[in-house]
Design a protein around this motif. Sequence first.
Motif, PDB file in Angstrom:
ATOM      1  N   ALA A 137       0.829  -1.214   0.000  1.00 28.65           N
ATOM      2  CA  ALA A 137       0.000   0.000   0.000  1.00 28.65           C
ATOM      3  C   ALA A 137       0.859   1.259   0.000  1.00 28.65           C
ATOM      4  N   SER A 138       1.973   1.232   0.744  1.00 30.06           N
ATOM      5  CA  SER A 138       2.844   2.406   0.781  1.00 30.06           C
ATOM      6  C   SER A 138       3.435   2.695  -0.601  1.00 30.06           C
ATOM      7  N   LEU A 139       3.793   1.644  -1.321  1.00 30.75           N
ATOM      8  CA  LEU A 139       4.314   1.841  -2.675  1.00 30.75           C
ATOM      9  C   LEU A 139       3.202   2.323  -3.616  1.00 30.75           C
ATOM     10  N   ALA A 140       2.003   1.754  -3.468  1.00 31.85           N
ATOM     11  CA  ALA A 140       0.898   2.144  -4.335  1.00 31.85           C
ATOM     12  C   ALA A 140       0.496   3.590  -4.104  1.00 31.85           C
ATOM     13  N   LEU A 141       0.510   4.047  -2.846  1.00 35.55           N
ATOM     14  CA  LEU A 141       0.148   5.432  -2.546  1.00 35.55           C
ATOM     15  C   LEU A 141       1.145   6.407  -3.157  1.00 35.55           C
ATOM     16  N   GLY A 142       2.374   5.939  -3.318  1.00 31.37           N
ATOM     17  CA  GLY A 142       3.386   6.783  -3.952  1.00 31.37           C
ATOM     18  C   GLY A 142       3.344   6.720  -5.465  1.00 31.37           C
ATOM     19  N   GLY A 143       2.334   6.016  -6.016  1.00 35.47           N
ATOM     20  CA  GLY A 143       2.186   5.930  -7.461  1.00 35.47           C
ATOM     21  C   GLY A 143       2.988   4.827  -8.106  1.00 35.47           C
ATOM     22  N   ASN A 144       3.549   3.931  -7.288  1.00 37.47           N
ATOM     23  CA  ASN A 144       4.365   2.842  -7.828  1.00 37.47           C
ATOM     24  C   ASN A 144       3.484   1.642  -8.107  1.00 37.47           C
ATOM     25  N   VAL A 145       3.425   1.213  -9.353  1.00 36.83           N
ATOM     26  CA  VAL A 145       2.575   0.095  -9.743  1.00 36.83           C
ATOM     27  C   VAL A 145       3.081  -1.233  -9.172  1.00 36.83           C
ATOM     28  N   LEU A 146       4.329  -1.255  -8.713  1.00 37.96           N
ATOM     29  CA  LEU A 146       4.880  -2.485  -8.141  1.00 37.96           C
ATOM     30  C   LEU A 146       4.272  -2.816  -6.775  1.00 37.96           C
ATOM     31  N   GLY A 147       3.534  -1.886  -6.160  1.00 36.98           N
ATOM     32  CA  GLY A 147       2.951  -2.121  -4.837  1.00 36.98           C
ATOM     33  C   GLY A 147       2.096  -3.384  -4.779  1.00 36.98           C
ATOM     34  N   PRO A 148       0.993  -3.446  -5.533  1.00 37.26           N
ATOM     35  CA  PRO A 148       0.154  -4.658  -5.500  1.00 37.26           C
ATOM     36  C   PRO A 148       0.863  -5.886  -6.065  1.00 37.26           C
TER      37      PRO A 148
END
Length: 311
Positions: A137-148
Amino acid sequence: MTDNMQVNNSNRIQLTKKDRLAVAWRSTFLQGSWNYERMQNGGWVYAMIPAIKKLYTTKEDRSAALKRHLEFFNTHPYLASPVFGVTLALEEERANGASVDNVAIQGVKVGMMGPLAGVGDPVFWFTVRPMLGALGASLALGGNVLGPILFFLLWNIIRWGFMWYTQEFGYRTGSRITDNLSGGLLQKITKGASILGMFVLAALVQRWVSIKFQPVVSTVKLDHGAYIDWNSLPVGAEGIQKALAQLQSGLSLTQEKVTTLQNNLDQLIPGLVPLLLTFFCMWLLRKKVSPIVIIIGLFVVGIVGHVIGLL
């Protein structure tokens, strides 16, 4: 004698790594046919099919093996893997002529599933998955598609690695258990596992079974100062804060103390009625009453009891 041993070893039926991998893969669908009567038994049998086909050649032996694994089984879906491993070892020894009966196999399964059931939730649902979810979630909130994507990959790598390792560990341990059949080691382990399983199931009765009798036994009017005087409390957040403080100090929410039948029963022996209901259901099962009939009967009694104000 050495020649005979070599012949026996050459005729021995043994599960290969490929066979065990097939069981491990199928075990990921353990919850696929979950039911209220025997819970995970359908998924368990589905996972055991590759091993049963390898170990038993006749239709009668395979049918008997499938039938004995259709008994009740329920544990955390990931912590079922070590149980699978031990069961594979027991089935392998049985197929090779060892004196492993249905009671021994089912006893080990029941004895292991109880203690392991309580381990999976805190480890996987409350620790590993939230940590990986927070990372993704932290990566996704930063706009990083690698999060999920990272969450999906890490979760399944950890989950699958744990399941495979523990299944293999159970398989190796089960093989050592059956090495001393003549000394009664398996019988002792089966007995100990069954006793442990009964203790765990008995301890969970209070959590699983809930009965509350609603009839009011007595209503006593409390003296002034024994309850919260809502009219004297300030308006707004300050009043709520004072009310919570008074409640914590032991004051009643209302001017009357209502005692129900359930309150009296809890003061006598907490959890007595759930325990009696559990024993009653066990007695019905021993009398060959269908579990479906028991479940429907509990639904009917619960609904009627609520309508008439008893439950």
